[in-house]
Motif scaffolding. Structure first.
Motif, mmCIF file in Angstrom:
data_model
loop_
_atom_site.group_PDB
_atom_site.id
_atom_site.type_symbol
_atom_site.label_atom_id
_atom_site.label_comp_id
_atom_site.label_asym_id
_atom_site.label_seq_id
_atom_site.Cartn_x
_atom_site.Cartn_y
_atom_site.Cartn_z
ATOM 1 N N LYS A 25 -8.492 34.005 37.468
ATOM 2 C CA LYS A 25 -7.265 33.214 37.931
ATOM 3 C C LYS A 25 -6.911 33.839 39.452
ATOM 4 O O LYS A 25 -7.053 34.944 39.432
ATOM 5 C CB LYS A 25 -6.278 33.608 37.030
ATOM 6 N N ASN B 222 -7.593 23.918 39.494
ATOM 7 C CA ASN B 222 -6.196 24.286 39.291
ATOM 8 C C ASN B 222 -6.419 25.897 39.279
ATOM 9 O O ASN B 222 -6.188 26.522 38.225
ATOM 10 C CB ASN B 222 -5.402 23.667 38.127
ATOM 11 N N THR B 223 -6.204 26.775 40.541
ATOM 12 C CA THR B 223 -6.444 28.101 40.417
ATOM 13 C C THR B 223 -5.267 28.770 39.890
ATOM 14 O O THR B 223 -5.346 30.104 39.568
ATOM 15 C CB THR B 223 -6.552 28.301 41.919
ATOM 16 N N LYS B 224 -4.116 28.078 39.592
ATOM 17 C CA LYS B 224 -2.814 28.916 38.726
ATOM 18 C C LYS B 224 -3.133 29.246 37.401
ATOM 19 O O LYS B 224 -2.374 29.981 36.716
ATOM 20 C CB LYS B 224 -1.624 28.037 39.056
ATOM 21 N N LYS B 225 -4.449 28.742 37.089
ATOM 22 C CA LYS B 225 -4.621 29.030 35.519
ATOM 23 C C LYS B 225 -6.093 29.699 35.503
ATOM 24 O O LYS B 225 -6.969 29.634 36.600
ATOM 25 C CB LYS B 225 -4.843 27.787 34.565
ATOM 26 N N PHE B 226 -6.484 30.253 34.437
ATOM 27 C CA PHE B 226 -7.992 30.677 34.357
ATOM 28 C C PHE B 226 -8.968 29.708 34.280
ATOM 29 O O PHE B 226 -8.767 28.533 33.552
ATOM 30 C CB PHE B 226 -8.046 31.753 33.116
ATOM 31 N N ASN B 227 -9.757 29.750 34.930
ATOM 32 C CA ASN B 227 -11.110 28.939 35.194
ATOM 33 C C ASN B 227 -12.234 29.903 35.041
ATOM 34 O O ASN B 227 -12.316 31.064 35.143
ATOM 35 C CB ASN B 227 -11.300 28.185 36.570
ATOM 36 N N ASN C 112 -15.669 25.736 34.735
ATOM 37 C CA ASN C 112 -15.626 25.194 33.417
ATOM 38 C C ASN C 112 -16.734 24.667 32.641
ATOM 39 O O ASN C 112 -16.256 23.699 31.779
ATOM 40 C CB ASN C 112 -14.437 24.690 33.267
#
Length: 275
Positions: free
Chosen positions: A128, A196-201, A217
């Motif tokens: 993240k 969406n780098t605000k969540k874990f990928n 992902n």
């Protein structure tokens, strides 16, 4: 069955598995896959869940300061590293102790150089990213040995780079062919993908003897193939590479830092490598 016979049977099974294994381990840390790799029957060979209280020094080294554009603020300073609840945080911070280190900023990063490298296989990193002006987190790979000479002769594999507050990531293949010979479209050497780098990928790469397949992902985003009838420097990716993960700050590409945006964190959940 007697205990001695049981031990002998287990030894013979292990020996047969080693002979049939597509991976050869050299010097205890170089995991080299055969050039015949084509399928996706992956088996986990290396893992870090960051479930200890400290960075595992048998697997990683804190990246020292260097003269590269990305390495100006790299440090082993503990203020740039933290492990909590199975998450490793690599930090970019304002340096408040310029008497012992005159640099205005400090950044954390780790690599497996000299401890683990692999040739062909699959790597995934669950991470993240926080954003900041001048922040440049990266997950990438470099050659363990100088098989073809000095950089960029041995190539560079950028699994993920993120700039500032962008809503995209960059996935890039560098080499003498792309950087010095300027062959950036035959084949295309990079691609951007929304994230969406605000969540874990999960940032990943599938590495074959004839292509690099970048993923996000679990989905393929970009492929860099080995091609025929071009300069041989187009494909230096036939040797072991080690892993780098770092929260970089500033550089000619990303620009200057806004110190009011700091600290900034790059959070790593796990790293997995398969062959």
């Amino acid at each position: 069955m007697s205990k001695n016979n049981l031990v002998l049977v287990l030894f013979l099974i292990l020996l047969m598995n080693c002979k049939n294994s597509p991976t050869k381990i050299v010097n205890g840390y170089l995991y080299i896959q055969q050039d015949t790799l084509k399928g996706k029957d992956w088996k986990l060979i290396w893992l870090d869940n960051f479930d200890q209280t400290e960075i595992d020094s048998l697997k990683w080294t804190r990246i020292p300061r260097n003269n590269a554009d990305w390495g100006n603020y790299m440090t082993s300073n503990s203020k740039c590293y933290n492990i909590s609840n199975g998450i490793l945080s690599l930090k970019g911070i304002v340096n408040k102790d310029t008497l012992s280190d005159s640099r205005p900023y400090l950044t954390g990063g780790i690599y497996t150089k000299g401890k683990f490298a692999f040739q062909y296989g699959k790597i995934e990193i669950r991470a993240k990213l926080e954003s900041a002006q001048g922040a440049w987190p990266a997950i990438w790979m470099l050659s363990e040995n100088n098989k073809y000479g000095k950089y960029p002769r041995n190539g560079e594999i950028d699994i993920m780079e993120h700039l500032n507050y962008d809503s995209i990531i960059y996935q890039t293949t560098h080499s003498y062919y792309t950087l010095e010979l300027k062959q950036k479209d035959n084949p295309s050497y990079y691609k951007t993908t929304k994230a969406n780098t605000k969540k874990f990928n999960i940032y990943g790469l599938e590495w074959y003897p004839d292509k690099l397949v970048y993923t996000l992902n679990g989905e393929e985003t970009y492929t860099y193939p080995r091609i025929e009838n071009v300069d041989k420097s187009q494909w230096p990716f036939n040797q072991p590479f080690y892993i780098l993960i770092d929260q970089q700050l500033e550089g000619s590409w990303v620009g200057k830092v806004n110190s009011e945006d700091l600290p900034v964190n790059m959070m790593i959940d796990w790293v997995k490598v398969y062959q």
